[in-house]
Design a protein around this motif. Structure first.
Motif, PDB file in Angstrom:
ATOM      1  N   VAL A  41       0.860  -1.180   0.000  1.00  0.00           N
ATOM      2  CA  VAL A  41       0.000   0.000   0.000  1.00  0.00           C
ATOM      3  C   VAL A  41       0.895   1.228   0.000  1.00  0.00           C
ATOM      4  CG1 VAL A  41      -1.939  -1.117   1.159  1.00  0.00           C
ATOM      5  CG2 VAL A  41      -0.159  -0.028   2.524  1.00  0.00           C
ATOM      6  N   ARG A  42       0.352   2.355  -0.366  1.00  0.00           N
ATOM      7  CA  ARG A  42       1.139   3.560  -0.635  1.00  0.00           C
ATOM      8  C   ARG A  42       2.008   3.998   0.540  1.00  0.00           C
ATOM      9  NH1 ARG A  42       2.938   6.816  -4.882  1.00  0.00           N
ATOM     10  NH2 ARG A  42       3.192   8.949  -4.141  1.00  0.00           N
ATOM     11  N   ARG A  43       1.483   3.995   1.746  1.00  0.00           N
ATOM     12  CA  ARG A  43       2.197   4.568   2.888  1.00  0.00           C
ATOM     13  C   ARG A  43       2.959   3.533   3.709  1.00  0.00           C
ATOM     14  NH1 ARG A  43      -2.692   7.203   2.512  1.00  0.00           N
ATOM     15  NH2 ARG A  43      -2.572   9.456   2.149  1.00  0.00           N
ATOM     16  N   GLN A  44       3.076   2.332   3.202  1.00  0.00           N
ATOM     17  CA  GLN A  44       3.737   1.260   3.953  1.00  0.00           C
ATOM     18  C   GLN A  44       4.804   0.609   3.091  1.00  0.00           C
ATOM     19  OE1 GLN A  44       1.036  -1.608   5.623  1.00  0.00           O
ATOM     20  NE2 GLN A  44       2.641  -3.088   6.018  1.00  0.00           N
ATOM     21  N   THR A  45       6.071   0.804   3.448  1.00  0.00           N
ATOM     22  CA  THR A  45       7.185   0.260   2.680  1.00  0.00           C
ATOM     23  C   THR A  45       7.666  -1.035   3.308  1.00  0.00           C
ATOM     24  OG1 THR A  45       7.891   2.454   1.954  1.00  0.00           O
ATOM     25  CG2 THR A  45       9.534   0.694   1.884  1.00  0.00           C
ATOM     26  N   GLN A  46       7.716  -2.092   2.513  1.00  0.00           N
ATOM     27  CA  GLN A  46       8.185  -3.387   2.990  1.00  0.00           C
ATOM     28  C   GLN A  46       9.702  -3.510   2.887  1.00  0.00           C
ATOM     29  OE1 GLN A  46       4.743  -4.007   4.159  1.00  0.00           O
ATOM     30  NE2 GLN A  46       5.834  -5.942   4.160  1.00  0.00           N
ATOM     31  N   SER A  47      10.267  -2.925   1.846  1.00  0.00           N
ATOM     32  CA  SER A  47      11.704  -3.008   1.614  1.00  0.00           C
ATOM     33  C   SER A  47      12.117  -1.810   0.768  1.00  0.00           C
ATOM     34  CB  SER A  47      12.050  -4.322   0.903  1.00  0.00           C
ATOM     35  OG  SER A  47      13.446  -4.505   0.810  1.00  0.00           O
ATOM     36  N   ARG A  48      13.383  -1.408   0.927  1.00  0.00           N
ATOM     37  CA  ARG A  48      13.855  -0.223   0.209  1.00  0.00           C
ATOM     38  C   ARG A  48      15.331  -0.380  -0.120  1.00  0.00           C
ATOM     39  NH1 ARG A  48      12.358   4.862   3.391  1.00  0.00           N
ATOM     40  NH2 ARG A  48      10.370   4.526   2.319  1.00  0.00           N
ATOM     41  N   MET A  49      15.701   0.068  -1.303  1.00  0.00           N
ATOM     42  CA  MET A  49      17.116   0.056  -1.676  1.00  0.00           C
ATOM     43  C   MET A  49      17.465   1.337  -2.415  1.00  0.00           C
ATOM     44  SD  MET A  49      17.680  -2.456  -4.959  1.00  0.00           S
ATOM     45  CE  MET A  49      17.319  -1.849  -6.619  1.00  0.00           C
ATOM     46  N   VAL A  50      18.756   1.647  -2.448  1.00  0.00           N
ATOM     47  CA  VAL A  50      19.260   2.773  -3.217  1.00  0.00           C
ATOM     48  C   VAL A  50      19.401   2.340  -4.670  1.00  0.00           C
ATOM     49  CG1 VAL A  50      21.157   4.401  -3.521  1.00  0.00           C
ATOM     50  CG2 VAL A  50      20.474   3.705  -1.214  1.00  0.00           C
ATOM     51  N   ASP A  51      18.783   3.063  -5.565  1.00  0.00           N
ATOM     52  CA  ASP A  51      18.882   2.732  -6.982  1.00  0.00           C
ATOM     53  C   ASP A  51      20.342   2.830  -7.424  1.00  0.00           C
ATOM     54  OD1 ASP A  51      18.067   2.015  -9.474  1.00  0.00           O
ATOM     55  OD2 ASP A  51      16.952   3.849  -9.917  1.00  0.00           O
ATOM     56  N   GLY A  52      20.879   1.733  -7.957  1.00  0.00           N
ATOM     57  CA  GLY A  52      22.267   1.708  -8.373  1.00  0.00           C
ATOM     58  C   GLY A  52      23.230   1.205  -7.316  1.00  0.00           C
ATOM     59  N   ASP A  53      22.733   0.908  -6.111  1.00  0.00           N
ATOM     60  CA  ASP A  53      23.575   0.375  -5.025  1.00  0.00           C
ATOM     61  C   ASP A  53      22.780  -0.715  -4.317  1.00  0.00           C
ATOM     62  OD1 ASP A  53      25.542  -0.069  -3.193  1.00  0.00           O
ATOM     63  OD2 ASP A  53      25.429   1.880  -2.214  1.00  0.00           O
ATOM     64  N   ALA A  54      22.512  -1.784  -5.043  1.00  0.00           N
ATOM     65  CA  ALA A  54      21.541  -2.789  -4.603  1.00  0.00           C
ATOM     66  C   ALA A  54      21.955  -3.530  -3.348  1.00  0.00           C
ATOM     67  CB  ALA A  54      21.307  -3.804  -5.731  1.00  0.00           C
ATOM     68  N   ASP A  55      23.258  -3.618  -3.057  1.00  0.00           N
ATOM     69  CA  ASP A  55      23.724  -4.440  -1.947  1.00  0.00           C
ATOM     70  C   ASP A  55      23.816  -3.691  -0.617  1.00  0.00           C
ATOM     71  OD1 ASP A  55      24.000  -6.423  -3.832  1.00  0.00           O
ATOM     72  OD2 ASP A  55      26.133  -6.083  -4.131  1.00  0.00           O
ATOM     73  N   ARG A  56      23.542  -2.403  -0.607  1.00  0.00           N
ATOM     74  CA  ARG A  56      23.675  -1.629   0.624  1.00  0.00           C
ATOM     75  C   ARG A  56      22.488  -1.898   1.557  1.00  0.00           C
ATOM     76  NH1 ARG A  56      23.404   4.869   1.097  1.00  0.00           N
ATOM     77  NH2 ARG A  56      24.424   4.715  -0.957  1.00  0.00           N
ATOM     78  N   LEU A  57      22.796  -2.089   2.843  1.00  0.00           N
ATOM     79  CA  LEU A  57      21.743  -2.212   3.855  1.00  0.00           C
ATOM     80  C   LEU A  57      21.337  -0.807   4.265  1.00  0.00           C
ATOM     81  CD1 LEU A  57      23.054  -5.127   6.093  1.00  0.00           C
ATOM     82  CD2 LEU A  57      21.175  -5.205   4.448  1.00  0.00           C
ATOM     83  N   LEU A  58      20.172  -0.379   3.783  1.00  0.00           N
ATOM     84  CA  LEU A  58      19.754   1.005   3.955  1.00  0.00           C
ATOM     85  C   LEU A  58      18.997   1.230   5.261  1.00  0.00           C
ATOM     86  CD1 LEU A  58      19.618   3.784   2.530  1.00  0.00           C
ATOM     87  CD2 LEU A  58      17.476   3.036   1.475  1.00  0.00           C
ATOM     88  N   ILE A  59      18.226   0.246   5.699  1.00  0.00           N
ATOM     89  CA  ILE A  59      17.347   0.414   6.863  1.00  0.00           C
ATOM     90  C   ILE A  59      18.052  -0.117   8.111  1.00  0.00           C
ATOM     91  CG2 ILE A  59      15.091  -0.170   7.830  1.00  0.00           C
ATOM     92  CD1 ILE A  59      14.061  -0.418   4.957  1.00  0.00           C
ATOM     93  N   ASP A  60      17.984   0.649   9.195  1.00  0.00           N
ATOM     94  CA  ASP A  60      18.803   0.372  10.379  1.00  0.00           C
ATOM     95  C   ASP A  60      18.617  -1.037  10.929  1.00  0.00           C
ATOM     96  OD1 ASP A  60      19.901   2.865  10.239  1.00  0.00           O
ATOM     97  OD2 ASP A  60      18.718   3.738  11.856  1.00  0.00           O
TER      98      ASP A  60
END
Length: 265
Positions: A41-60
């Motif tokens: 749904v729009r306001r609920q993110t299940q997973s997120r990545m930096v475009d172009g840096d797929a292997d980075r752990l972005l979420i704490d």
């Protein structure tokens, strides 16, 4: 649209009450501000990545969960319950070259989007399995050195992954010195923590709050804690990973040493 979504939620709720498996909801990919997100749904993110840096752990919290390496710095097999955008699977695949990674995801629509998030194809080191997480673990006793549990659907942690039997299956799926980390983004985290303590024992569970988030990460393990001081414990972790997660390991190592001291009293 709001009425349609409400009817859909009510339908899924009725299916659960009747014991009928609902059709898994299809997620979608949202690209915004240099990020790629997996959402139901729009306001609920299940997973997120930096475009172009797929292997980075972005979420704490995904970073914190790799403190499991303090217990098992060279895992032979790492299991994941919940694939999402594959942040942890990709990180482990890149930075733990001697580790086999097995991820189980119950929603085939999530797995179908793996290419959008740069998740490698299955090979001798990586396998993504479409199955129920509880059933998958129950069939694999004594299999995993590390287990990372982050299984969510559009409503939160599914009922099947909230039962005492699931946490018992997590324990049994670990090797004799294995460790698990569980992401708890729920209103009643203590209910889940209590089940972990029943499964592993009161002295074999540690819970960490994420300072910038509403998540808690619970660690539970089999076997004794490592008999090392905080610095030596931290230095067991491969240097490449320590340098990528500098805020994680010392903080966790201090808590582990403190826990070992409390157990010894």
């Amino acid at each position: 649209m709001a009425d349609k979504d409400a009817r859909s939620r009510i339908g899924r709720w009725l299916d659960r009450l009747r014991g009928r498996a609902a059709e898994p909801r299809k997620p979608y990919v949202r690209r915004h501000d240099g990020l790629v997100s997996l959402q139901f749904v729009r306001r609920q993110t299940q997973s997120r990545m930096v475009d172009g840096d797929a292997d980075r752990l972005l979420i704490d919290y995904t970073r914190t969960m790799f403190a499991t390496l303090l217990w098992q710095p060279a895992p032979a097999v790492l299991g994941l319950v919940g694939l999402g955008g594959g942040s942890q699977a990709k990180f482990a695949y890149r930075h733990l070259p001697d580790t086999r990674i097995v991820a189980v995801e119950n929603n085939p629509h999530v797995v179908a989007l793996r290419g959008e998030f740069g998740i490698p194809d299955d090979d001798e080191r990586l396998a993504v399995v479409v199955d129920d997480g509880f059933r998958f673990l129950e069939a694999r006793p004594d299999s995993f050195d590390i287990l990372l549990v982050d299984g969510y659907d559009a409503q939160g942690i599914p009922a099947e992954l909230s039962k005492q039997a699931f946490y018992d299956a997590c324990r049994d799926a670990l090797t004799g010195t294995g460790v698990m980390a569980c992401n708890l983004y729920v209103r009643d985290p203590e209910t889940h923590v209590a089940k972990l303590r029943r499964a592993f024992g009161e002295d074999r569970v540690l819970v960490f709050d994420e300072p910038k988030m509403s998540n808690r990460v619970a660690f539970a393990w089999r076997g004794p804690l490592p008999a090392l001081d905080a610095q030596a414990l931290t230095e067991r972790v491969p240097l490449t990973i320590r340098s990528l997660l500098p805020e994680v390991f010392h903080r966790m190592a201090v808590r582990i040493v403190r826990q070992r001291t409390l157990i010894g009293r």
